[in-house]
Design an enzyme around this catalytic site. Structure first.
Site, PDB file in Angstrom:
ATOM      1  CG  LEU A 463      -1.791  -1.281   1.358  1.00  0.00           C
ATOM      2  CD1 LEU A 463      -2.733  -1.166   2.550  1.00  0.00           C
ATOM      3  CD2 LEU A 463      -2.562  -1.630   0.097  1.00  0.00           C
ATOM      4  CG  HIS A 464       4.182   1.876   1.267  1.00  0.00           C
ATOM      5  ND1 HIS A 464       5.149   1.158   1.952  1.00  0.00           N
ATOM      6  CD2 HIS A 464       3.285   2.286   2.200  1.00  0.00           C
ATOM      7  CE1 HIS A 464       4.850   1.135   3.239  1.00  0.00           C
ATOM      8  NE2 HIS A 464       3.724   1.820   3.415  1.00  0.00           N
ATOM      9  CB  ALA A 465       0.807   2.343  -5.240  1.00  0.00           C
TER      10      ALA A 465
END
Length: 528
Positions: A463-465
Site C-alpha cells: 500500500l505504498h504505490a
C-alpha cells in the site's frame, strides 16, 4: 449546463498529503487566491483521529476509495486491495502513521537519473521544514512494550545493528519507529497543514466534488470542470492547475482530459489531446507478507479486540485522557537490511505488529481468538513495474491497476531472504518464550519452493504505490519535468507520490509531504 464557479490564482485537485501542504504554503503570504477541490468529505469521522482507529477506516466506503488491482498472474490470480483516502487529508487520514524519510541514496538516485535538484542535500531542507512547527508532528516512540523489546533484542542477536533513528545518518539496522501521532491523535496532513490554513480568506475548500476533466485551450490548461450535488461547475486558474490526486487519481484525471497514450485513450473512447505515453506507467509498490505467531502471553491487541470489557475500558480511557491502547498504532519496531552483498542501500524492511489476523473480509480484518503478533518482511526495492489506466470514458469509473509482482528472480529471492530473516529473529532465545507456535505459514513451510508457494498464495501489496506520473527529463519516458510541470502543456503540474521516478526505501507518506513542500517553493518562484 455548466455553471461558472469563478477564477483563482491556483487550483489544487485533491486534498491528500500533498494537496493539504500546497494549500497551506500557497496561501501563507495572502497574495494568491487558492481553490482546493476534494472528492471526499470533511475529516470529521471519529475513527480517523484515533491512532488505533485505522483498523476501522481501512474498509469504510464513506472515506475510502477501496480500490482493487487486476488479477496478478504470479499470485494465483489474486487481486490486491488498495485502500486510498477519500477525505480531507487523503491517505494520511487512514494510513499507519509511520514516518520514514527514505534512504539518502534514493534521492541521489533520482538526481543521477536526470531529476535535477532532487538529490538528498536538495530535499533534506524540505523534510526538516515538514517536521518543523508549521508542519507534521513527528513523535518518537515513548512507551516500552515487553514483546517489542524482545523483538528488538532478538533482531540484534540475529546480526542487525541497533539504529536510534531510521531518519538519521544510517537507515540500516533495527529500532523503534517514529510516528505522525500527537497527544494521542493522528496528525494527518489535514491536521498539520489544512486546518490552520482554513482561517485564511484567500483559501476556498470544496469537498465532495468530483473533478471530471481539465479545461484546456491550445496547449494551456486553463482550469477544471467538477461535479457536486448533481451540478457541474467550471472554474478558471490565472496561474496554474496542480493535480495532487494521488498515484491512481492523478493519471486518471490526465487521461480523462486527453493527456496520455493515444492508443490507451482511444480504446476507452477518449479523444487524445496531448500524446504523453508515460502517463499511468512505472507503477511501483513495496511487496510484503505476514509471518504470524501465537503469543504465549496475553499482551497483544488480539486480547483487546476479543474482549468487550477491555474494549469498553480502553474506549473510556481514551475519551477521558487521550491515552491507553487506542492512542497508539501498535506497530512498534522494525528494521532495514540488505538481501545480498553489493547493494548500495537496504532492500528489505521488516515490521513487528502486536496482532495477528485470522481472516480478512470486506468489513476489515478479524483477529485470531488468542494472543498473536506478526513479523512482516517487506521488499522495498522491487524490480516489479506495473501500470494504472482508465477503464472507460466515465470520469467516475474505477481504474485498472496492475503491479506485476514476483516476475523476476531478484524479487523472488529477496522475499525468500526476508522470510528467512524473520524466522532467524523469531528463533533467538530471547524471543522464543513469547512464541507458542508459528501460525502462518507454519513450520512445515521450509524449502525455498514452499516459501515461494506461500508468497504466491498470501503476499500482498504494501500500500505504498507510487510512480504513475514519473518525473524525468525525457517526455517519452516521463510525465513531468524536475519542476513537476507536465511535459508539453503550460499551466499544469502534478505534485504527489505519483511523480517518484523510483520508489523509496521505506513508507512513502513523509516523502510525499516533502515533494509538496519543495513544489510549493517552485510554484511561488514561478508565480513571482
Amino acid at each position: 449546463m455548466i455553471q461558472d464557479a469563478g477564477e483563482f490564482d491556483f487550483i489544487i485537485v485533491g486534498a491528500g498529503s500533498a494537496g493539504c501542504v500546497l494549500a497551506a504554503r500557497l496561501t501563507e503570504s495572502g497574495s494568491y487566491r487558492v481553490l482546493l477541490v476534494e472528492a471526499g468529505p470533511e475529516d470529521r469521522h471519529f475513527w480517523i483521529h484515533v491512532p488505533l482507529g485505522y483498523a476501522n477506516v481501512f474498509a469504510d466506503r464513506r472515506i475510502n476509495w477501496m480500490l482493487e488491482s487486476e488479477a496478478e498472474g504470479e499470485l494465483q490470480g489474486r487481486s490486491m486491495y488498495q485502500p486510498r483516502g477519500k477525505v480531507l487529508g487523503g491517505t494520511s487520514s487512514i494510513n499507519g502513521m509511520i514516518y520514514i524519510r527514505g534512504n539518502h541514496a534514493d534521492y541521489d538516485g533520482w538526481r543521477d537519473a536526470g531529476c535535477e535538484g532532487w538529490g538528498w542535500e536538495d530535499v533534506k531542507p524540505y523534510f526538516e521544514r515538514a517536521e518543523g512547527p508549521t508542519g507534521l508532528r513527528v513523535q518518537p516512540h515513548t512507551k516500552k512494550h515487553e514483546l517489542a523489546e524482545a523483538v528488538l533484542r532478538a533482531a540484534q542477536n540475529a546480526g542487525l545493528p541497533y539504529t536510534h533513528d531510521f531518519n538519521g545518518e544510517r537507515q540500516e539496522g533495527v529500532g523503534y519507529y517514529r510516528y505522525n501521532i500527537f497527544k494521542g491523535r493522528r496528525w494527518s496532513a489535514s491536521s498539520a497543514y489544512l486546518r490552520p490554513a482554513r482561517a485564511r480568506p484567500n483559501l476556498k475548500v470544496v469537498t465532495e466534488a468530483h473533478v471530471l476533466r481539465l479545461s484546456m485551450r491550445d496547449s494551456q490548461v486553463t482550469g477544471i470542470v467538477y461535479e457536486r450535488d448533481g451540478q457541474t461547475f467550471e472554474v478558471r486558474a490565472k496561474a496554474e492547475v496542480i493535480v495532487a490526486a494521488g498515484v491512481f487519481g492523478s493519471p486518471q484525471l490526465l487521461e480523462h482530459s486527453g493527456i496520455g497514450n493515444p492508443s490507451v485513450l482511444k480504446e476507452q473512447g477518449i479523444e487524445p489531446v496531448l500524446e504523453l505515453a508515460a502517463v499511468g506507467e512505472n507503477l511501483q509498490d513495496h511487496f510484503y507478507t505476514q509471518l504470524m505467531f501465537k503469543c504465549s502471553q496475553p499482551i497483544t491487541i488480539n486480547d483487546l479486540a476479543n474482549s468487550w470489557p477491555r474494549k469498553m475500558f480502553e474506549g473510556a480511557r481514551y475519551l477521558l485522557t487521550r491515552t491507553g491502547k487506542l492512542a497508539f498504532n501498535h506497530i512498534y519496531v522494525g528494521g532495514f537490511t540488505h538481501s545480498r552483498e553489493g547493494l548500495s542501500k537496504p532492500d528489505i524492511q521488516f515490521n513487528m505488529t502486536a496482532w495477528s489476523v485470522a481472516e480478512r473480509t470486506a468489513s476489515g480484518a478479524k483477529p485470531h481468538p488468542f494472543p498473536g503478533f506478526s513479523l512482516s518482511p517487506v521488499h522495498i526495492n522491487p524490480d516489479a513495474r506495473g501500470a494504472v489506466h482508465v477503464t472507460s470514458a466515465d470520469p467516475r469509473g474505477r481504474p485498472s491497476i496492475r503491479f506485476n509482482f514476483l516476475k523476476t528472480n531478484y524479487d523472488i529471492q529477496s522475499m525468500i531472504f526476508g522470510v528467512r530473516l524473520v524466522r532467524r529473529i523469531a528463533a533467538q532465545p530471547g524471543l522464543q518464550p513469547y512464541i507458542a507456535d508459528e501460525i502462518q505459514p507454519g513450520r512445515a513451510i521450509a524449502s525455498d519452493a514452499d516459501i515461494v508457494s506461500f508468497l504466491r498464495e498470501k503476499a500482498v501489496s504494501n500500500l505504498h504505490a507510487v510512480g504513475s506520473c514519473r518525473m524525468g527529463p525525457d517526455c517519452a519516458t516521463s510525465v513531468v519535468d524536475s519542476q513537476l510541470r507536465v511535459h508539453g502543456v503550460r499551466g499544469l503540474r502534478v505534485v504527489d507520490g505519483s511523480i517518484m521516478p523510483r520508489i523509496i526505501c521505506g513508507n512513502t507518506h513523509a516523502a510525499t509531504v516533502m515533494i509538496a513542500e519543495k513544489a510549493s517553493d517552485m510554484i511561488l518562484v514561478a508565480a513571482r
